[in-house]
Design a protein around this motif. Structure first.
Motif, PDB file in Angstrom:
ATOM      1  N   PRO A 186       0.798  -1.226   0.000  1.00 49.68           N
ATOM      2  CA  PRO A 186       0.000   0.000   0.000  1.00 49.68           C
ATOM      3  C   PRO A 186       0.835   1.283   0.000  1.00 49.68           C
ATOM      4  CG  PRO A 186       0.145  -0.859   2.226  1.00 49.68           C
ATOM      5  CD  PRO A 186       0.876  -1.839   1.339  1.00 49.68           C
ATOM      6  N   ILE A 187       0.279   2.317  -0.604  1.00 53.08           N
ATOM      7  CA  ILE A 187       0.835   3.666  -0.515  1.00 53.08           C
ATOM      8  C   ILE A 187      -0.234   4.539   0.124  1.00 53.08           C
ATOM      9  CG2 ILE A 187       1.747   5.662  -1.761  1.00 53.08           C
ATOM     10  CD1 ILE A 187       2.640   3.809  -3.976  1.00 53.08           C
ATOM     11  N   ASN A 188       0.075   5.102   1.265  1.00 50.20           N
ATOM     12  CA  ASN A 188      -0.897   5.920   1.992  1.00 50.20           C
ATOM     13  C   ASN A 188      -0.280   7.244   2.430  1.00 50.20           C
ATOM     14  OD1 ASN A 188      -3.389   4.276   2.171  1.00 50.20           O
ATOM     15  ND2 ASN A 188      -2.068   2.816   3.232  1.00 50.20           N
ATOM     16  N   ARG A 189      -1.151   8.160   2.758  1.00 49.43           N
ATOM     17  CA  ARG A 189      -0.759   9.511   3.171  1.00 49.43           C
ATOM     18  C   ARG A 189      -0.880   9.650   4.684  1.00 49.43           C
ATOM     19  NH1 ARG A 189      -4.746  14.369   1.402  1.00 49.43           N
ATOM     20  NH2 ARG A 189      -3.904  16.105   2.657  1.00 49.43           N
ATOM     21  N   ASN A 190       0.055  10.353   5.292  1.00 47.86           N
ATOM     22  CA  ASN A 190       0.009  10.590   6.728  1.00 47.86           C
ATOM     23  C   ASN A 190      -1.026  11.671   7.028  1.00 47.86           C
ATOM     24  OD1 ASN A 190       0.411  11.006   9.449  1.00 47.86           O
ATOM     25  ND2 ASN A 190       2.343  12.106   9.194  1.00 47.86           N
TER      26      ASN A 190
ATOM     27  N   THR B 116      -4.625  15.136  -2.023  1.00 49.56           N
ATOM     28  CA  THR B 116      -5.811  14.294  -1.880  1.00 49.56           C
ATOM     29  C   THR B 116      -6.094  13.517  -3.161  1.00 49.56           C
ATOM     30  OG1 THR B 116      -6.731  15.911  -0.331  1.00 49.56           O
ATOM     31  CG2 THR B 116      -8.247  14.278  -1.219  1.00 49.56           C
ATOM     32  N   TYR B 117      -5.874  14.162  -4.299  1.00 50.19           N
ATOM     33  CA  TYR B 117      -6.034  13.471  -5.584  1.00 50.19           C
ATOM     34  C   TYR B 117      -5.070  12.296  -5.672  1.00 50.19           C
ATOM     35  CZ  TYR B 117      -5.476  12.503 -10.573  1.00 50.19           C
ATOM     36  OH  TYR B 117      -5.387  11.872 -11.786  1.00 50.19           O
ATOM     37  N   LEU B 118      -3.813  12.536  -5.323  1.00 51.50           N
ATOM     38  CA  LEU B 118      -2.807  11.474  -5.395  1.00 51.50           C
ATOM     39  C   LEU B 118      -3.131  10.349  -4.410  1.00 51.50           C
ATOM     40  CD1 LEU B 118      -0.143  10.617  -6.735  1.00 51.50           C
ATOM     41  CD2 LEU B 118       1.066  11.746  -4.857  1.00 51.50           C
ATOM     42  N   GLU B 119      -3.620  10.720  -3.249  1.00 51.54           N
ATOM     43  CA  GLU B 119      -3.994   9.722  -2.240  1.00 51.54           C
ATOM     44  C   GLU B 119      -5.062   8.778  -2.788  1.00 51.54           C
ATOM     45  OE1 GLU B 119      -5.625   9.712   2.400  1.00 51.54           O
ATOM     46  OE2 GLU B 119      -5.741  11.526   1.176  1.00 51.54           O
TER      47      GLU B 119
END
Length: 229
Positions: free
Chosen positions: A71-75, A99-102
């Motif tokens: 997974p790739i997630n945002r903090n 947010t778009y990239l998330e």
């Protein structure tokens, strides 16, 4: 991706940060204490961990059924923490809406590149790809205004889904509570749903219990059907 992002290589050398984060496929970037119920790091090794700032992105190479490439997630914790060097931490510049990239990384659009350029390596539960190749990943990104519009719509949809799920869970909890309460009032007690704890056999009680159970189960199924609709 390297055109708008860069890897974060700042380490917690001075030990200023003590909270360790982890990146879960289901829960995103969360505190290690919340995920494992205990901290599995110590002061001796935390100085070599990477610093994760708010809104940084984290790639976890550990694969699972829901994250075949990791997974790739945002903090989104609104605070800084540290993460193991096994993770890839990176930030993005103003040309990319975070947010778009998330949401983009919640899709499978980037998986083809990962499968083509990487592999599972020596450990079958971890995906292997070099940093240089990772940052060559192509990302479809329209103009920033369109990115923001798409992100806003997706955030609204996520909020509605979350509210619906909470409402459904709340209904089911109330129904279950009523069923257990009704069972107690009717004299059935906990034994109605836990046969191993039944009271000594009584014919009248047994018949009474079966009638009430059929009614309660029918009610349970009926309301669950409404909750799922």
């Amino acid at each position: 991706m390297g055109e708008f992002s860069k890897k974060n290589t700042i380490k917690n050398a001075n030990g200023a940060l003590s909270e360790t984060f982890t990146n879960s496929a289901e829960q995103g970037v969360i505190s290690q204490l919340d995920y494992f119920d205990h901290d599995i790091t110590n002061d001796a090794n935390i100085s070599g961990y990477y610093v994760v700032q708010p809104d940084d992105f984290v790639y976890n190479p550990r694969i699972s059924a829901t994250a075949p490439c990791g997974p790739i997630n945002r903090n989104r914790l609104n605070r800084a923490g540290v993460m193991s060097p096994l993770y890839t931490v990176f930030s993005v510049d103003a040309s990319m809406d975070k947010t778009y990239l998330e949401h983009y990384f919640k899709t499978s659009r980037w998986h083809d590149f990962m499968f083509l350029e990487g592999n599972t390596g020596a450990r079958s539960d971890r995906f292997s790809i070099s940093d240089a190749t990772f940052f060559e990943m192509p990302i479809w990104c329209p103009e920033i205004s369109e990115q923001m519009a798409i992100a806003k719509q997706l955030e609204t949809t996520d909020t509605l889904i979350t509210l619906h799920q909470r409402k459904r869970e709340s209904r089911i909890i109330r129904v279950r509570s009523f069923i257990w309460l009704a069972g107690d009032i009717s004299g059935i007690g906990v034994s109605a749903y836990q046969p191993e704890k039944r009271r000594p056999y009584d014919r009248r009680q047994h018949q009474r219990r079966n009638v009430v159970l059929r009614l309660l189960r029918a009610m349970d199924q009926r309301i669950q059907g409404r909750c799922n609709s």
